[in-house]
Design a protein around this motif. Structure first.
Motif, PDB file in Angstrom:
ATOM      1  N   LYS A  28     -12.229   8.138  16.836  1.00 44.53           N
ATOM      2  CA  LYS A  28     -12.644   8.395  18.062  1.00 44.53           C
ATOM      3  C   LYS A  28     -12.013   9.594  18.651  1.00 44.53           C
ATOM      4  CE  LYS A  28     -12.098   6.721  22.795  1.00 44.53           C
ATOM      5  NZ  LYS A  28     -12.219   5.564  23.553  1.00 44.53           N
ATOM      6  N   ALA A  29     -12.914  10.689  18.631  1.00 45.96           N
ATOM      7  CA  ALA A  29     -12.364  11.971  18.641  1.00 45.96           C
ATOM      8  C   ALA A  29     -12.532  12.460  20.265  1.00 45.96           C
ATOM      9  CB  ALA A  29     -12.920  13.219  17.802  1.00 45.96           C
ATOM     10  N   THR A  30     -11.668  13.025  21.044  1.00 47.79           N
ATOM     11  CA  THR A  30     -11.987  13.444  22.405  1.00 47.79           C
ATOM     12  C   THR A  30     -11.796  15.073  22.543  1.00 47.79           C
ATOM     13  OG1 THR A  30     -10.962  11.630  23.192  1.00 47.79           O
ATOM     14  CG2 THR A  30     -11.124  13.318  24.774  1.00 47.79           C
ATOM     15  N   ILE A  31     -12.803  15.670  22.736  1.00 48.73           N
ATOM     16  CA  ILE A  31     -12.660  17.322  22.683  1.00 48.73           C
ATOM     17  C   ILE A  31     -13.006  17.793  24.237  1.00 48.73           C
ATOM     18  CG2 ILE A  31     -13.581  19.305  21.593  1.00 48.73           C
ATOM     19  CD1 ILE A  31     -14.606  17.524  19.232  1.00 48.73           C
ATOM     20  N   LEU A  32     -12.134  18.526  24.594  1.00 46.02           N
ATOM     21  CA  LEU A  32     -12.300  19.188  25.890  1.00 46.02           C
ATOM     22  C   LEU A  32     -12.656  20.817  25.565  1.00 46.02           C
ATOM     23  CD1 LEU A  32     -10.219  17.012  26.998  1.00 46.02           C
ATOM     24  CD2 LEU A  32     -10.258  18.409  29.061  1.00 46.02           C
ATOM     25  N   VAL A  33     -13.440  21.193  26.228  1.00 45.22           N
ATOM     26  CA  VAL A  33     -13.979  22.576  25.895  1.00 45.22           C
ATOM     27  C   VAL A  33     -14.928  23.372  26.760  1.00 45.22           C
ATOM     28  CG1 VAL A  33     -16.488  21.609  24.742  1.00 45.22           C
ATOM     29  CG2 VAL A  33     -15.638  23.782  24.155  1.00 45.22           C
ATOM     30  N   ALA A  78     -15.609  18.109  33.648  1.00 49.27           N
ATOM     31  CA  ALA A  78     -14.437  18.450  34.842  1.00 49.27           C
ATOM     32  C   ALA A  78     -14.455  19.940  34.809  1.00 49.27           C
ATOM     33  CB  ALA A  78     -13.158  17.736  34.282  1.00 49.27           C
ATOM     34  N   GLY A  79     -14.946  20.526  36.071  1.00 52.31           N
ATOM     35  CA  GLY A  79     -14.871  21.614  36.320  1.00 52.31           C
ATOM     36  C   GLY A  79     -15.721  22.353  35.645  1.00 52.31           C
ATOM     37  N   ALA A  80     -15.400  23.547  34.850  1.00 51.32           N
ATOM     38  CA  ALA A  80     -16.265  24.235  34.017  1.00 51.32           C
ATOM     39  C   ALA A  80     -15.911  23.558  32.526  1.00 51.32           C
ATOM     40  CB  ALA A  80     -15.793  25.650  34.351  1.00 51.32           C
ATOM     41  N   ARG A  81     -15.395  22.604  32.432  1.00 50.58           N
ATOM     42  CA  ARG A  81     -14.955  22.134  30.963  1.00 50.58           C
ATOM     43  C   ARG A  81     -15.903  20.692  31.008  1.00 50.58           C
ATOM     44  NH1 ARG A  81      -9.370  23.246  29.187  1.00 50.58           N
ATOM     45  NH2 ARG A  81     -10.778  23.778  27.541  1.00 50.58           N
ATOM     46  N   ALA A  82     -16.183  20.664  29.504  1.00 55.69           N
ATOM     47  CA  ALA A  82     -16.883  19.391  29.263  1.00 55.69           C
ATOM     48  C   ALA A  82     -15.802  18.412  28.475  1.00 55.69           C
ATOM     49  CB  ALA A  82     -18.044  19.755  28.299  1.00 55.69           C
ATOM     50  N   MET A  83     -15.964  17.249  28.650  1.00 53.72           N
ATOM     51  CA  MET A  83     -15.157  16.420  27.454  1.00 53.72           C
ATOM     52  C   MET A  83     -16.132  15.543  26.849  1.00 53.72           C
ATOM     53  SD  MET A  83     -12.208  13.933  28.740  1.00 53.72           S
ATOM     54  CE  MET A  83     -12.959  12.168  28.811  1.00 53.72           C
ATOM     55  N   VAL A  84     -16.240  15.832  25.675  1.00 51.80           N
ATOM     56  CA  VAL A  84     -17.121  14.936  24.813  1.00 51.80           C
ATOM     57  C   VAL A  84     -16.199  13.859  23.951  1.00 51.80           C
ATOM     58  CG1 VAL A  84     -19.179  15.888  24.244  1.00 51.80           C
ATOM     59  CG2 VAL A  84     -17.147  17.071  23.510  1.00 51.80           C
ATOM     60  N   VAL A  85     -16.693  12.673  23.877  1.00 51.37           N
ATOM     61  CA  VAL A  85     -15.964  11.699  22.914  1.00 51.37           C
ATOM     62  C   VAL A  85     -16.923  11.552  21.590  1.00 51.37           C
ATOM     63  CG1 VAL A  85     -14.989   9.426  22.902  1.00 51.37           C
ATOM     64  CG2 VAL A  85     -14.802  10.881  24.895  1.00 51.37           C
ATOM     65  N   TYR A  86     -16.567  11.643  20.398  1.00 52.81           N
ATOM     66  CA  TYR A  86     -17.469  11.209  19.166  1.00 52.81           C
ATOM     67  C   TYR A  86     -16.671  10.070  18.362  1.00 52.81           C
ATOM     68  CZ  TYR A  86     -21.304  14.512  19.283  1.00 52.81           C
ATOM     69  OH  TYR A  86     -22.334  15.462  19.266  1.00 52.81           O
ATOM     70  N   VAL A 131     -19.860  22.939  19.930  1.00 55.75           N
ATOM     71  CA  VAL A 131     -19.037  21.757  19.346  1.00 55.75           C
ATOM     72  C   VAL A 131     -20.007  20.537  19.022  1.00 55.75           C
ATOM     73  CG1 VAL A 131     -17.476  20.097  20.442  1.00 55.75           C
ATOM     74  CG2 VAL A 131     -17.138  22.462  20.640  1.00 55.75           C
ATOM     75  N   LEU A 132     -21.003  20.396  19.726  1.00 56.67           N
ATOM     76  CA  LEU A 132     -22.036  19.174  19.533  1.00 56.67           C
ATOM     77  C   LEU A 132     -22.518  19.271  18.042  1.00 56.67           C
ATOM     78  CD1 LEU A 132     -23.783  18.861  22.778  1.00 56.67           C
ATOM     79  CD2 LEU A 132     -21.657  17.715  22.043  1.00 56.67           C
ATOM     80  N   LYS A 133     -22.849  20.488  17.679  1.00 55.20           N
ATOM     81  CA  LYS A 133     -23.602  20.833  16.494  1.00 55.20           C
ATOM     82  C   LYS A 133     -22.559  20.688  15.329  1.00 55.20           C
ATOM     83  CE  LYS A 133     -25.967  23.992  13.652  1.00 55.20           C
ATOM     84  NZ  LYS A 133     -25.240  23.784  12.379  1.00 55.20           N
TER      85      LYS A 133
END
Ligand code: GDP
Ligand code: MG
Length: 597
Positions: A407-412, A437-445, A420-422
């Protein structure tokens, strides 16, 4: 020391947010180390750690602090490793302390490792003091970062301490916060001895040094002790505290952290998380203990020069003395000769060990494709843990194969989210969550570990210009369509380049590999076919055309010294090449061929 005057804490932070610099300032301000002995990153001992700015082993320092209330406190700081490969070590050392300083770079904000590390502190029931660092920077935005800490992590940041570890601003406030806001340890001095084995390492002069946290009772020099998991018995030869150099001490009581030596031969004889008690009148209720950390990435290490094999064995044995999480066994490869199959906690761990062998022991290495452990289920009902693609059984005998997932957590920052999604999609990822969170996205893959071990992190950094942060956790195994891909150079299989790939991605990987090898292998006097194959079936092919001229031809035989120089240069180059049948492959090719663009 009585319990009320002790505070034990760790510092948790994303890499580069200033953990080591803050530790330096705390050590400096309390006069723990004489000014003339002070150097940057005092707790990061190894050269490689210094160069890469990472801490691999947990380090500890005992500080004495005269607080504003007129009392002197003993502060024990455990500096934990900052990288994802060592997350498990972090979770263990967290059990030895009661509180954490959460350091966040006020110009950057919360990052993936901030989250991963602070969750470990929360899991260990720590009291947490948020510290906003780098407020000297014009880009620092304390209000925004406080809000982020509250929104994303969910802890109160209104009382956060504002500091610049660089200039020293606010450091006294950090010391006061440790004393007033973190809890004192609990424990019973009159109970039987119960101490937690926190860490151990090999010291060339002292042998194995064991770091402990005393829970109950008192340990003294000369005591006979017993390790409850292993049953081993030892006499305490030397008992010390770390300041950060060893300083002998008569006894350690409840709540205290220190080290001992006891004629222990190897680090492997000590189990992190084990309970230490007295041989006589010991406790009979051990601490819960920890699972040992397990290697997850495997690769072969072979000397470029076969004459270096004994030196390599020596280097590996020495390194393993100090690192129980690194495993090795001898391996022979048709193409590469004698070497070792080694297991690591992750890719950084692999790189650190490989660098140390090359640098400290001066051995040129060929590193084969890193592999994860696959569960191979055979048609006859048996099961095999596959660490090395070379050992893959004939595909017709195999029922199915499972691979490890993470399970990867990426903040970008928003603008890089698409890339990143690609990237995650290309690596067979399944999106599980996407929040802002503000101007940042947190994605979990949910991603297959084998798609991450090689160059995922490098790719992530490059597509996001270094702005993404990444952390992961192992999740378990899942079945998928996995096959072994072989590479043939001049019709001979090169074992070191075999790898497990997903069936749907095999052609793409095979083509990329052949194209890369075509660039990396120097031309020879004959034509060389380069092929990728699954089973007997070729799925990709390139041809390296023949070279006609020899390197000295342009010297017309006239200039003898120049000719000699060229030949010498060629000879030196050969040392970094390996012969495969009639073909010479440069060392770099083994790593570079595996990188995907
Ligand atoms: P760690 O990876 O968390 O241990 O971070 P370090 O302590 O190694 O710091 C990373 C970088 O940030 C180093 O170049 C430090 O000099 C720098 N740094 C640390 N604290 C401050 C600060 O308060 N202000 C500024 N401007 N730079 C800092
Ligand atoms: Mg550091």
């Amino acid at each position: 020391t009585d319990l009320a005057h002790i505070r034990n804490f760790s510092i948790v932070a994303h890499i580069d947010h200033g953990k080591s610099t803050l530790a330096d300032r705390l050590i400096q301000l309390t006069g723990t180390v004489a000014e003339r002995d002070m150097k940057d990153q005092l707790l990061d001992a190894m050269d490689i750690e210094r160069e890469r700015g990472i801490t691999i082993k947990a380090n500890t320092v005992r500080i004495e602090y005269p607080a504003k209330d007129g009392e002197t406190y003993i502060l024990n700081l455990i500096d934990t490793p900052g990288h994802v490969d060592f997350a498990y070590e972090v979770s263990r050392s967290m059990q030895a302390v009661e509180g954490s300083l959460l350091v966040v770079d006020a110009s950057q904000g919360v990052e993936a490792q901030t989250l991963a590390n602070v969750y470990q502190a929360i899991d260990a029931d720590h009291e947490i003091v948020p510290v906003l660092n780098k407020i000297d920077l014009p880009a620092a935005d304390v209000d925004r970062v406080k809000e982020q800490i509250e929104d994303v992590i969910g802890i109160d940041a209104s009382e956060a301490v504002h500091i610049s570890a660089k200039t020293g601003l606010g450091i006294p406030d950090v010391l006061e916060a440790i004393v007033t806001r973190l809890p004192a340890p609990k424990g019973d001095r009159d109970a039987p001895l119960k101490a937690m084995l926190v860490d151990s390492w090999y010291d060339p002069y002292l042998g194995v040094v064991v770091m402990i946290r005393v829970i109950d009772g008192v340990i003294r020099k000369g005591d006979m002790i017993r390790m409850m998991q292993t049953g081993a018995r030892y006499g305490i030869d030397k008992l010390s505290v770390l300041r950060p150099a060893m300083q002998d001490i008569k006894e350690l009581g409840p709540g205290e952290i220190g080290v001992f030596t006891a004629s222990i031969k190897q680090v492997r004889d000590t189990k992190v998380g084990d309970t230490i008690t007295h041989e006589k009148k010991g406790t009979d209720t051990p601490l819960p203990g920890f699972k040992p950390s397990q290697p997850v990435v495997f690769c072969g290490l072979f000397p470029v020069d076969t004459n270096d094999f004994e030196d390599l064995r020596d280097a590996i044995e020495k390194l393993a003395l100090n690192d129980a999480s690194f495993t090795y066994e001898m391996e022979t490869s048709a193409a590469l000769g004698f070497g070792f199959r080694c297991g690591f906690l992750g890719l950084l761990h692999l790189e650190v060990i490989r660098d140390r062998i090359e640098r400290e022991y001066d051995i040129d290495l060929i590193t084969t494709a890193p592999s994860v452990i696959y569960h191979v289920y055979m048609k006859d009902g048996s099961k095999l843990d596959l660490h090395n693609p070379a050992d893959m059984p004939d595909a017709t005998l195999v029922s199915h194969i499972e691979e490890p997932r993470i399970k990867a957590t990426i903040l970008v920052p928003d603008e890089y989210l698409g890339d990143v999604l690609k990237l995650c999609q290309d690596r067979r990822g399944i999106q599980e969550d996407l929040t802002y969170a503000g101007a940042r996205a947190m994605v979990v893959y949910d991603l297959p570990l084998n798609e991450v071990v090689f160059d995922f992190y490098d790719r992530l950094k490059s597509v996001t210009k270094g702005y993404a942060s990444f952390d992961y956790q192992l999740m378990g195994y899942r079945e998928d369509k996995l096959v072994k891909m072989q590479v043939l150079v001049n019709d001979e299989p090169v074992d070191a380049l075999s790898m497990m790939v997903h069936r749907d991605r095999a052609e793409m990987r095979g083509r990329a590999m052949c194209e890369k090898l075509k660039e990396l292998i120097p031309r020879h006097m004959f034509k060389i076919p380069i092929q990728a194959a699954i089973g007997g079936k070729v799925i990709a092919r390139e041809t390296l055309s023949a070279l006609r001229k020899d390197v000295t031809a342009k010297c017309y035989g006239g200039d003898v010294t120049r000719k000699k120089k060229l030949l010498e240069k060629q000879k030196a180059g050969k040392k970094r090449m390996r012969q495969f049948g009639k073909v010479e492959i440069p060392q770099e090719a083994f790593i570079n061929a595996l990188k995907m663009d």
